[in-house]
Design an enzyme around this catalytic site. Structure first.
Site, mmCIF file in Angstrom:
data_model
loop_
_atom_site.group_PDB
_atom_site.id
_atom_site.type_symbol
_atom_site.label_atom_id
_atom_site.label_comp_id
_atom_site.label_asym_id
_atom_site.label_seq_id
_atom_site.Cartn_x
_atom_site.Cartn_y
_atom_site.Cartn_z
ATOM 1 N N GLU A 363 0.829 -1.217 0.000
ATOM 2 C CA GLU A 363 0.000 0.000 0.000
ATOM 3 C C GLU A 363 0.866 1.272 0.000
ATOM 4 O O GLU A 363 0.542 2.276 0.626
ATOM 5 C CB GLU A 363 -1.045 -0.042 1.114
HETATM 6 N N1 CAA Z 1 -6.054 11.974 -3.902
HETATM 7 C C1 CAA Z 1 -6.575 12.443 -5.063
HETATM 8 N N2 CAA Z 1 -5.844 12.678 -6.158
HETATM 9 C C2 CAA Z 1 -4.523 12.433 -6.090
HETATM 10 C C3 CAA Z 1 -3.900 11.941 -4.922
HETATM 11 C C4 CAA Z 1 -4.728 11.724 -3.789
HETATM 12 N N3 CAA Z 1 -4.227 11.237 -2.634
HETATM 13 N N4 CAA Z 1 -2.582 11.774 -5.156
HETATM 14 C C5 CAA Z 1 -2.370 12.157 -6.435
HETATM 15 N N5 CAA Z 1 -3.554 12.546 -6.985
HETATM 16 C C6 CAA Z 1 -3.784 13.069 -8.332
HETATM 17 C C7 CAA Z 1 -2.943 14.323 -8.622
HETATM 18 O O1 CAA Z 1 -3.596 15.484 -8.192
HETATM 19 C C8 CAA Z 1 -2.808 14.271 -10.130
HETATM 20 O O2 CAA Z 1 -3.992 14.726 -10.743
HETATM 21 P P1 CAA Z 1 -3.987 16.000 -11.751
HETATM 22 O O3 CAA Z 1 -2.825 15.806 -12.689
HETATM 23 O O4 CAA Z 1 -5.316 15.944 -12.400
HETATM 24 O O5 CAA Z 1 -3.802 17.186 -10.871
HETATM 25 C C9 CAA Z 1 -2.763 12.765 -10.410
HETATM 26 O O6 CAA Z 1 -3.337 12.098 -9.291
HETATM 27 C C10 CAA Z 1 -1.359 12.244 -10.622
HETATM 28 O O7 CAA Z 1 -0.638 12.519 -9.455
HETATM 29 P P2 CAA Z 1 0.920 12.714 -9.450
HETATM 30 O O8 CAA Z 1 1.322 13.659 -10.531
HETATM 31 O O9 CAA Z 1 1.324 13.062 -8.063
HETATM 32 O O10 CAA Z 1 1.428 11.246 -9.863
HETATM 33 P P3 CAA Z 1 2.861 10.637 -9.710
HETATM 34 O O11 CAA Z 1 2.977 9.607 -10.746
HETATM 35 O O12 CAA Z 1 3.917 11.690 -9.655
HETATM 36 O O13 CAA Z 1 2.916 10.006 -8.232
HETATM 37 C C11 CAA Z 1 2.307 8.513 -6.480
HETATM 38 C C12 CAA Z 1 1.852 9.424 -7.606
HETATM 39 C C13 CAA Z 1 1.990 9.200 -5.165
HETATM 40 C C14 CAA Z 1 3.784 8.162 -6.500
HETATM 41 C C15 CAA Z 1 1.450 7.265 -6.704
HETATM 42 O O14 CAA Z 1 1.785 6.664 -7.936
HETATM 43 C C16 CAA Z 1 1.529 6.251 -5.589
HETATM 44 O O15 CAA Z 1 0.915 6.424 -4.538
HETATM 45 N N6 CAA Z 1 2.261 5.137 -5.822
HETATM 46 C C17 CAA Z 1 2.261 4.015 -4.926
HETATM 47 C C18 CAA Z 1 1.216 3.023 -5.321
HETATM 48 C C19 CAA Z 1 0.840 2.104 -4.205
HETATM 49 O O16 CAA Z 1 0.600 2.527 -3.081
HETATM 50 N N7 CAA Z 1 0.719 0.828 -4.519
HETATM 51 C C20 CAA Z 1 0.280 -0.131 -3.575
HETATM 52 C C21 CAA Z 1 -0.404 -1.244 -4.273
HETATM 53 S S1 CAA Z 1 -1.924 -1.702 -3.608
HETATM 54 C C22 CAA Z 1 -1.614 -2.876 -2.428
HETATM 55 O O17 CAA Z 1 -0.541 -3.001 -1.930
HETATM 56 C C23 CAA Z 1 -2.829 -3.608 -2.078
HETATM 57 C C24 CAA Z 1 -2.728 -4.912 -1.411
HETATM 58 O O18 CAA Z 1 -3.171 -5.925 -1.957
HETATM 59 C C25 CAA Z 1 -2.269 -4.956 0.003
#
Ligand code: CAA
Length: 381
Positions: A363
């Site tokens: 996550e």
């Molecule tokens: N809420 C709403 N919108 C959000 C947000 C949030 N918390 N975080 C980002 N966004 C939006 C941004 O505003 C942006 O939108 P706009 O361009 O329209 O303004 C869009 O999403 C893209 O955001 P970023 O430019 O920040 O994207 P990024 O690629 O630079 O980075 C990141 C995003 C935070 C690194 C994200 O990719 C991330 O969280 N990665 C980790 C993924 C993860 O947690 N994976 C876990 C897998 S699930 C799992 O483990 C489940 C299981 O089975 C246990």
């Protein structure tokens, strides 16, 4: 912020503690070592309402707040983290996502069954080449009018083999980047949903983690969650809630290991007195107690912000970062306090140490939590 627990929250915590002692502790070592899925334990958790704790009672849920959920997660995670991750995914990533962003029809069709535990769900975001970089989705969902055709591979999917529905994140329009991503509720009985082998893991060994392959799966349009292109924001929002659940799990791992370390160090004698009375051990216990208290306050703060409808993204990232590091650090220390006994399964701390590691990874890794926090604190600079 006032962190005094209400009588109802205390009752939830105590019920979860009793359940974990009576129903999860027996057999936990065998389930872990033989990777036995906790079918009976999950049924009992469903009956007790642990699978849809925060869902509106109108959809079969417990209608509780996020602090109660975090308290229950902490108690279950002291004993069995396979059960608690199944619970966390179902509550935070699946039920909450559908309740907050799903249509009334989706709620009627899926939410009641999910919150009562009649079925469980999985959240399918990670791919072989898109883990932390979640916008790089290769799974495609192509619009065909009244349905989408889904193709691709997801991996590290918790509840992968035991779930009846998957929430799948997929790219519908590559030109639009993350704004072309959608989220779908996918029935696992559909043709073309293929479940890969169960992973043999370091920790949380009795939860079922699988690779899933989707091959020309026909997903009805009414199963898309939210507007076209909302899927990435949906995933980010849902994961922020999920991070509170995993932070509470990490907190439970740390506090479970701490309680075992206190008990053992008061019983075990060396150089004529219980080892807890030696400063070398008592200082370890003091550090554990302090770090656990700090992590608990951070988990409850994030939960409270969520309950108050405020932005909780950064607080959840901070809580997960802190609690997972505390879990890793202090389960290692708890093994050390136990000496040779800590290295054998019977004393439980080695399992908690193995379970702790995944809380720094799933996550969102600790590095991703730092990225989320850094972007927030620097956004106005
Ligand atoms: N809420 C709403 N919108 C959000 C947000 C949030 N918390 N975080 C980002 N966004 C939006 C941004 O505003 C942006 O939108 P706009 O361009 O329209 O303004 C869009 O999403 C893209 O955001 P970023 O430019 O920040 O994207 P990024 O690629 O630079 O980075 C990141 C995003 C935070 C690194 C994200 O990719 C991330 O969280 N990665 C980790 C993924 C993860 O947690 N994976 C876990 C897998 S699930 C799992 O483990 C489940 C299981 O089975 C246990």
């Amino acid at each position: 912020m006032d962190f005094t627990l209400t009588e109802e929250q205390k009752a939830v915590r105590d019920a979860a503690r009793d359940f974990a002692q009576q129903s999860l502790l027996p057999g936990v070592i065998e389930r872990d070592s033989k990777m036995i899925f906790p079918t009976e334990q999950i049924k009992e958790m469903a009956q007790l309402g642990f699978l849809g704790m925060m869902v509106d009672p109108a959809y079969g849920g417990g209608g509780m707040d996020t602090i109660s959920y975090a308290l229950a997660m902490e108690e279950l995670s002291k004993i069995d983290n396979s059960c608690s991750v199944i619970m966390s995914v179902n509550n935070s990533l699946v039920c909450w996502g559908i309740e907050k962003y799903g249509t009334e029809e989706q709620k009627q069709k899926y939410l009641t069954k999910l919150s009562t535990g009649e079925i469980i769900g999985a959240f399918c975001l990670s791919e072989p080449e898109a883990g932390s970089d979640a916008t790089s989705q290769r799974t495609t969902a192509i619009d065909q009018g009244d349905h989408y055709i889904l193709n691709g591979t997801k991996n590290w999917i918790t509840n992968g083999g035991s779930s009846s529905i998957h929430i799948v994140i997929a790219q519908s329009d590559i030109e639009k980047g993350h704004r072309g991503i959608n989220a779908f509720i996918v029935d696992t009985s559909l043709d073309g949903v293929n479940i890969g082998a169960k992973e043999d893991k370091l920790g949380i060994r009795s939860s079922d983690t699988h690779t899933i392959m989707y091959s020309d799966v026909k997903v009805p349009k009414e199963n898309r969650i939210g507007e076209d292109g909302f899927g990435f924001k949906f995933a980010m929002q849902v994961l922020s809630g999920g991070r509170i659940g995993i932070a509470a799990q990490a907190l439970g791992i740390a506090s479970g290991a701490y309680e075992l370390a206190v008990k053992y160090s008061l019983e075990r004698e060396a150089f004529g007195k219980p080892i807890a009375k030696h400063q070398a051990i008592s200082f370890k216990l003091a550090e554990m107690a302090t770090d656990i208290e700090a992590a608990r306050l951070m988990v409850h703060k994030a939960a409270k912000l969520k309950d108050e409808g405020k932005d909780f993204t950064t607080a959840a990232a901070m809580a997960k970062l802190m609690a997972s590091d505390v879990a890793m650090k202090h389960t290692v220390e708890a093994v050390q306090v136990h000496g040779g006994y800590g290295f054998v399964k019977e004393y439980h701390v080695e399992r908690l140490m193995r379970d702790a590691k995944i809380t720094q990874i799933y996550e969102g890794t600790s590095e991703i939590q730092k990225l989320v926090i850094a972007r927030d604190i620097l956004k106005t600079k």
